[in-house]
Design an enzyme around this catalytic site. Structure first.
Site, PDB file in Angstrom:
ATOM      1  N   PHE A  11       0.833  -1.202   0.000  1.00 52.85           N
ATOM      2  CA  PHE A  11       0.000   0.000   0.000  1.00 52.85           C
ATOM      3  C   PHE A  11       0.876   1.264   0.000  1.00 52.85           C
ATOM      4  O   PHE A  11       0.912   2.012  -0.985  1.00 52.85           O
ATOM      5  CB  PHE A  11      -0.963  -0.085   1.205  1.00 52.85           C
ATOM      6  CG  PHE A  11      -1.510   1.216   1.675  1.00 52.85           C
ATOM      7  CD1 PHE A  11      -2.110   2.098   0.786  1.00 52.85           C
ATOM      8  CD2 PHE A  11      -1.427   1.568   3.020  1.00 52.85           C
ATOM      9  CE1 PHE A  11      -2.616   3.315   1.217  1.00 52.85           C
ATOM     10  CE2 PHE A  11      -1.931   2.779   3.457  1.00 52.85           C
ATOM     11  CZ  PHE A  11      -2.515   3.652   2.564  1.00 52.85           C
ATOM     12  N   TYR A 143       4.601  -7.971  15.968  1.00 46.26           N
ATOM     13  CA  TYR A 143       4.755  -6.742  15.180  1.00 46.26           C
ATOM     14  C   TYR A 143       5.423  -5.652  16.024  1.00 46.26           C
ATOM     15  O   TYR A 143       6.435  -5.077  15.620  1.00 46.26           O
ATOM     16  CB  TYR A 143       3.370  -6.298  14.714  1.00 46.26           C
ATOM     17  CG  TYR A 143       3.350  -5.078  13.818  1.00 46.26           C
ATOM     18  CD1 TYR A 143       3.762  -5.149  12.490  1.00 46.26           C
ATOM     19  CD2 TYR A 143       2.883  -3.846  14.298  1.00 46.26           C
ATOM     20  CE1 TYR A 143       3.713  -4.027  11.662  1.00 46.26           C
ATOM     21  CE2 TYR A 143       2.837  -2.736  13.472  1.00 46.26           C
ATOM     22  CZ  TYR A 143       3.248  -2.828  12.155  1.00 46.26           C
ATOM     23  OH  TYR A 143       3.198  -1.720  11.339  1.00 46.26           O
TER      24      TYR A 143
HETATM   25  P1  NAD Z   1       1.318  -3.487   3.312  1.00 49.38           P
HETATM   26  O1  NAD Z   1       1.029  -4.780   3.970  1.00 49.38           O
HETATM   27  O2  NAD Z   1       0.394  -2.999   2.258  1.00 49.38           O
HETATM   28  O3  NAD Z   1       2.774  -3.476   2.687  1.00 49.38           O
HETATM   29  C1  NAD Z   1       3.827  -4.269   3.138  1.00 49.38           C
HETATM   30  C2  NAD Z   1       4.600  -4.764   1.940  1.00 49.38           C
HETATM   31  O4  NAD Z   1       5.728  -5.522   2.386  1.00 49.38           O
HETATM   32  C3  NAD Z   1       3.778  -5.692   1.041  1.00 49.38           C
HETATM   33  O5  NAD Z   1       4.016  -5.361  -0.307  1.00 49.38           O
HETATM   34  C4  NAD Z   1       4.322  -7.069   1.370  1.00 49.38           C
HETATM   35  O6  NAD Z   1       4.145  -8.017   0.329  1.00 49.38           O
HETATM   36  C5  NAD Z   1       5.764  -6.751   1.661  1.00 49.38           C
HETATM   37  N1  NAD Z   1       6.436  -7.748   2.526  1.00 49.38           N
HETATM   38  C6  NAD Z   1       5.971  -8.293   3.668  1.00 49.38           C
HETATM   39  N2  NAD Z   1       6.872  -9.154   4.166  1.00 49.38           N
HETATM   40  C7  NAD Z   1       7.929  -9.147   3.318  1.00 49.38           C
HETATM   41  C8  NAD Z   1       9.158  -9.844   3.276  1.00 49.38           C
HETATM   42  N3  NAD Z   1       9.487 -10.725   4.242  1.00 49.38           N
HETATM   43  N4  NAD Z   1      10.005  -9.615   2.245  1.00 49.38           N
HETATM   44  C9  NAD Z   1       9.682  -8.755   1.264  1.00 49.38           C
HETATM   45  N5  NAD Z   1       8.516  -8.065   1.245  1.00 49.38           N
HETATM   46  C10 NAD Z   1       7.657  -8.264   2.269  1.00 49.38           C
HETATM   47  O7  NAD Z   1       1.423  -2.423   4.499  1.00 49.38           O
HETATM   48  P2  NAD Z   1       1.651  -0.850   4.465  1.00 49.38           P
HETATM   49  O8  NAD Z   1       0.530  -0.225   5.206  1.00 49.38           O
HETATM   50  O9  NAD Z   1       1.974  -0.379   3.108  1.00 49.38           O
HETATM   51  O10 NAD Z   1       2.931  -0.715   5.409  1.00 49.38           O
HETATM   52  C11 NAD Z   1       4.229  -0.467   4.887  1.00 49.38           C
HETATM   53  C12 NAD Z   1       5.199  -0.260   6.035  1.00 49.38           C
HETATM   54  O11 NAD Z   1       4.790   0.849   6.828  1.00 49.38           O
HETATM   55  C13 NAD Z   1       5.289  -1.467   6.971  1.00 49.38           C
HETATM   56  O12 NAD Z   1       6.636  -1.635   7.378  1.00 49.38           O
HETATM   57  C14 NAD Z   1       4.444  -1.053   8.150  1.00 49.38           C
HETATM   58  O13 NAD Z   1       4.855  -1.666   9.343  1.00 49.38           O
HETATM   59  C15 NAD Z   1       4.664   0.446   8.181  1.00 49.38           C
HETATM   60  N6  NAD Z   1       3.527   1.124   8.834  1.00 49.38           N
HETATM   61  C16 NAD Z   1       2.344   1.292   8.178  1.00 49.38           C
HETATM   62  C17 NAD Z   1       1.278   1.906   8.833  1.00 49.38           C
HETATM   63  C18 NAD Z   1      -0.052   2.160   8.167  1.00 49.38           C
HETATM   64  O14 NAD Z   1      -0.967   2.666   8.819  1.00 49.38           O
HETATM   65  N7  NAD Z   1      -0.247   1.876   6.895  1.00 49.38           N
HETATM   66  C19 NAD Z   1       1.419   2.340  10.161  1.00 49.38           C
HETATM   67  C20 NAD Z   1       2.640   2.111  10.798  1.00 49.38           C
HETATM   68  C21 NAD Z   1       3.693   1.520  10.120  1.00 49.38           C
END
Ligand code: NAD
Ligand code: UDP
Length: 320
Positions: A11, A143
């Site tokens: 995302f 997490y």
């Molecule tokens: P998301 O789940 O859409 O994206 C995560 C991406 O990482 C996905 O494309 C997934 O396929 C990939 N991924 C997962 N495990 C993997 C691995 N072992 N190797 C390679 N790729 C891997 O989530 P997001 O909301 O886009 O979050 C992105 C980052 O931002 C994450 O690290 C998340 O912890 C952090 N974050 C997001 C939010 C939020 O509200 N969206 C809040 C706090 C932190």
């Protein structure tokens, strides 16, 4: 510059890849496609400065890059709790591998940390100098603690090896390209409202969150990466705090849905209040979110409406 975005098909990652290409960089999108989708970056494939690598950050990789945005990790409680051991490995071994890569190429690494490092906070709003209140053995720990260790690793690589790190604590972010069954509250409520299904409020709905639109977040990530003298950690999020029940009402109003609100059990260790103090981001990055909740929800609703009608909507789910 050549920029690596791990989790680049996810995302936030896909919006970030788009922005970095727009800014003129070469972008390598690395993803294992757990919650990321090729479709999210398919429109970038014609750009000669863009490439995709299927790889898992748990395994080391040799690449030549100038900068790394380490975004790889499932972020929805439903998906990070599906295989909690893997979630810990992704955060911890992923950070070790990416920090090792940054060390070797003498590049700069930005770590996507989270408001979850504050756990169910006793201090409100949350400032960066608050150490948090995390249950180390609960269902969210894979997490929360994984991300806390990733922060530890960033600062140890920084002190021990001089790695140039940037740590951002992201608060609840929403927008287009969340999966249809992502499980997080904004996408759940919008999809339920658009389909006329019941809106699932966990617990009383009196718990709060503060929702940031993805474009604002990406602007903050880029500003943090681009400045030269501040490692963070820094909070990035929208300080506009609302209850989950209020969010449900706003979604119903904006979709014109006739869905009913139903209460479901509150998941264990669900944080009761959350709002970022963004004074530090304002001072150091001159950053403040600019998209209000109504505008952001309208943009997200338009995306989900289109995605639900698409013939390829099945690909926008995590089907196991
Ligand atoms: P998301 O789940 O859409 O994206 C995560 C991406 O990482 C996905 O494309 C997934 O396929 C990939 N991924 C997962 N495990 C993997 C691995 N072992 N190797 C390679 N790729 C891997 O989530 P997001 O909301 O886009 O979050 C992105 C980052 O931002 C994450 O690290 C998340 O912890 C952090 N974050 C997001 C939010 C939020 O509200 N969206 C809040 C706090 C932190
Ligand atoms: N939530 C809810 N209904 C849903 C999904 C989530 O009431 O269908 C609640 C959840 O219990 C939490 C808040 O919404 O209090 C935000 O949940 P989300 O999973 O989006 O993110 P996080 O808890 O990690 O902030």
């Amino acid at each position: 510059m050549r920029v690596l975005v791990t989790g680049g098909a996810g995302f936030i990652g896909s919006h970030l890849c788009e922005r970095l290409l727009h800014d003129g960089h070469e972008v390598i999108c690395l993803d294992n496609f757990f919650t990321g989708r090729r479709q999210h970056v398919a429109h970038l494939l014609d750009n000669h400065r863009f490439e995709i690598i299927r790889h898992d950050v748990v395994d080391p990789i040799l690449l030549e890059v100038d900068r790394i945005f380490n975004m790889a990790c499932p972020a929805s409680p439903v998906h990070y709790q599906y295989n909690p051991v893997k979630t810990v490995k992704t955060s911890v071994m992923g950070a070790i591998n990416m920090l090792g890569l940054a060390k070797r190429v003498r590049g700069r690494l930005l770590q996507a940390s989270t408001s979850e490092v504050y756990g169910d906070p006793h201090v409100h709003p949350q400032r960066e100098d608050y150490w948090g209140h995390v249950n180390p053995i609960g269902p969210r720990a894979c997490y929360d603690e994984g991300k806390r260790v990733a922060e530890t690793l960033c600062f140890d690589y920084h002190r021990q090896n001089g790695v140039d790190v940037r740590v951002v604590r992201i608060f609840n972010t929403y927008g287009p390209r969340m999966l249809l069954d992502d499980g997080r509250v904004v996408s759940n409520f919008i999809v339920q409202a658009l389909q006329g299904n019941d809106i699932t409020i966990y617990g009383s709905g009196e718990q709060t969150r503060s929702f940031c639109y993805v474009d604002d977040l990406v602007e903050g990530l880029v500003r943090m990466m681009d400045q030269d003298d501040f490692t963070g950690p820094v909070n990035l999020g929208n300080p506009n705090e609302i209850t989950i029940r209020e969010l449900a009402s706003r979604v119903i109003e904006l979709t014109g849905s006739r869905s009913k609100l139903i209460e479901m059990p509150l998941p264990k260790d669900d944080p009761y209040r959350r709002r970022p103090d963004i004074t530090l981001a304002q001072e150091k990055l001159d950053w403040t979110p600019s998209v209000d909740l109504e505008k952001g929800l309208r943009l997200a609703i338009a995306y989900f409406d289109e995605a639900l009608r698409s013939e390829r909507s099945a690909e926008l789910r995590v089907s196991r």
